[in-house]
Scaffold this motif. Structure first.
Motif, short mmCIF file in Angstrom:
data_model
loop_
_atom_site.label_atom_id
_atom_site.label_comp_id
_atom_site.label_asym_id
_atom_site.label_seq_id
_atom_site.Cartn_x
_atom_site.Cartn_y
_atom_site.Cartn_z
N THR A 90 0.80 -1.22 0.00
CA THR A 90 0.00 0.00 0.00
C THR A 90 0.83 1.27 0.00
O THR A 90 0.35 2.32 -0.43
CB THR A 90 -0.92 0.03 1.23
N ASP A 91 2.06 1.22 0.46
CA ASP A 91 2.88 2.42 0.64
C ASP A 91 4.05 2.50 -0.34
O ASP A 91 5.07 3.11 -0.04
CB ASP A 91 3.41 2.48 2.07
N TYR A 92 3.90 1.90 -1.52
CA TYR A 92 4.99 1.89 -2.49
C TYR A 92 5.13 3.22 -3.23
O TYR A 92 6.20 3.55 -3.73
CB TYR A 92 4.78 0.78 -3.52
N ALA A 93 4.06 4.00 -3.32
CA ALA A 93 4.05 5.20 -4.17
C ALA A 93 5.15 6.21 -3.84
O ALA A 93 5.84 6.68 -4.74
CB ALA A 93 2.67 5.85 -4.14
N PRO A 94 5.35 6.60 -2.58
CA PRO A 94 6.42 7.56 -2.34
C PRO A 94 7.81 6.99 -2.61
O PRO A 94 8.73 7.73 -2.93
CB PRO A 94 6.27 7.94 -0.86
N VAL A 95 7.95 5.67 -2.52
CA VAL A 95 9.24 5.06 -2.81
C VAL A 95 9.50 5.11 -4.31
O VAL A 95 10.60 5.41 -4.76
CB VAL A 95 9.29 3.60 -2.30
N GLU A 96 8.49 4.83 -5.12
CA GLU A 96 8.64 4.83 -6.58
C GLU A 96 8.61 6.23 -7.17
O GLU A 96 9.41 6.55 -8.05
CB GLU A 96 7.53 3.97 -7.22
N PHE A 97 7.70 7.07 -6.74
CA PHE A 97 7.49 8.37 -7.37
C PHE A 97 8.04 9.55 -6.57
O PHE A 97 8.00 10.68 -7.05
CB PHE A 97 6.00 8.60 -7.61
N GLY A 98 8.51 9.33 -5.35
CA GLY A 98 9.03 10.41 -4.52
C GLY A 98 7.91 11.10 -3.76
O GLY A 98 6.73 10.83 -3.96
N ALA A 99 8.29 12.01 -2.87
CA ALA A 99 7.32 12.75 -2.06
C ALA A 99 7.93 14.07 -1.63
O ALA A 99 9.15 14.19 -1.48
CB ALA A 99 6.90 11.94 -0.83
N HIS A 100 7.07 15.06 -1.45
CA HIS A 100 7.53 16.36 -0.98
C HIS A 100 7.88 16.26 0.51
O HIS A 100 7.15 15.67 1.28
CB HIS A 100 6.43 17.42 -1.15
N ALA A 101 9.00 16.84 0.88
CA ALA A 101 9.35 16.90 2.29
C ALA A 101 8.49 17.96 2.96
O ALA A 101 8.33 19.06 2.44
CB ALA A 101 10.83 17.24 2.46
N LYS A 102 7.90 17.60 4.08
CA LYS A 102 7.00 18.51 4.79
C LYS A 102 7.53 18.73 6.20
O LYS A 102 8.13 17.86 6.79
CB LYS A 102 5.60 17.92 4.88
N GLY A 103 7.25 19.91 6.70
CA GLY A 103 7.60 20.20 8.08
C GLY A 103 6.35 20.15 8.94
O GLY A 103 5.29 20.61 8.54
N LYS A 104 6.47 19.58 10.11
CA LYS A 104 5.35 19.53 11.04
C LYS A 104 5.84 20.12 12.36
O LYS A 104 6.88 19.71 12.88
CB LYS A 104 4.89 18.09 11.23
N SER A 105 5.07 21.04 12.90
CA SER A 105 5.47 21.63 14.17
C SER A 105 4.42 21.33 15.23
O SER A 105 3.24 21.17 14.93
CB SER A 105 5.65 23.14 14.03
N TYR A 106 4.90 21.21 16.43
CA TYR A 106 4.00 20.99 17.56
C TYR A 106 4.66 21.57 18.81
O TYR A 106 5.85 21.86 18.83
CB TYR A 106 3.67 19.51 17.73
N THR A 107 3.85 21.74 19.85
CA THR A 107 4.34 22.29 21.11
C THR A 107 4.67 21.15 22.05
O THR A 107 3.90 20.19 22.18
CB THR A 107 3.26 23.19 21.75
N ARG A 108 5.82 21.27 22.69
CA ARG A 108 6.26 20.22 23.59
C ARG A 108 6.64 20.82 24.94
O ARG A 108 7.20 21.91 25.00
CB ARG A 108 7.47 19.52 22.96
N LYS A 109 6.33 20.11 25.99
CA LYS A 109 6.71 20.57 27.33
C LYS A 109 8.09 20.01 27.67
O LYS A 109 8.41 18.88 27.37
CB LYS A 109 5.72 20.09 28.37
N SER A 110 8.86 20.83 28.32
CA SER A 110 10.17 20.37 28.76
C SER A 110 10.06 19.83 30.19
O SER A 110 9.04 19.97 30.85
CB SER A 110 11.18 21.52 28.71
N ARG A 111 11.12 19.25 30.68
CA ARG A 111 11.13 18.67 32.03
C ARG A 111 10.98 19.75 33.09
O ARG A 111 10.47 19.50 34.18
CB ARG A 111 12.45 17.92 32.26
N ASN A 112 11.45 20.95 32.80
CA ASN A 112 11.37 22.04 33.77
C ASN A 112 10.01 22.71 33.81
O ASN A 112 9.80 23.65 34.57
CB ASN A 112 12.44 23.10 33.46
#
Length: 168
Positions: A90-112
């Protein structure tokens, strides 16, 4: 990719000749073509594959099936999920045809207790998009004329040997 046999008299004659043959000769032709085509197709695919991911998803799953009417070249249609979870079926398409690199951002809590935004790049393991493909489709474009020629040659040779009384 398909060859239109109605535009090639040789291919049409080959298919009609195979239909008229004895079942044992039909099987002999199919066996010879598959025995030659399977390793040749995998080797040709391996020459086009650059990355380990392409080898695992496309080359290792490459299969040739031969019938009296056609030779089918397939890839990524069998096999299990890879260790990272990628399913070649099912996931052969990006391997054969390539894919755009995307950035994903999210908020993360630190230990402090503070928070900060984190940016993660996704799809960086794939090549840039290419509609013509990188491994399977370039291989098929080169391999289809070769396998068609071999299919005709094997049919003619098998019929000639049968008429002479030779067994292969």
């Amino acid at each position: 990719m398909q060859i239109d046999v109605f535009k090639s008299r040789e291919m049409l004659a080959t298919i009609y000749a195979i239909r008229a043959l004895d079942k044992t000769l039909q099987k002999q032709i199919r066996t010879h073509v598959k025995r030659w085509a399977q390793p040749e197709f995998k080797q040709s695919m391996a020459q086009h594959a650059d990355t380990k991911l392409e080898h695992r998803v496309l080359v290792d799953t490459a299969v040739v099936s031969v019938s009296n009417q056609n030779v089918r070249l397939q890839s990524a249609g069998k096999g299990r999920r890879l260790s990272g979870g990628l399913n070649p079926k099912t996931d052969y398409a990006p391997v054969e045809f390539g894919a755009h690199a995307k950035g994903k951002s999210y908020t993360r809590k630190s230990r402090n207790g503070g928070t900060h935004r984190v940016m993660r790049a996704m799809n960086t393991q794939f090549k840039v998009p290419n509609r013509r493909g990188y491994v399977f489709y370039p291989t098929v474009r080169e391999f289809v004329p070769r396998v068609a020629s071999y299919y005709v040659q094997t049919t003619v040779r098998t019929i000639a040997n049968a008429l002479e009384g030779k067994q292969e």
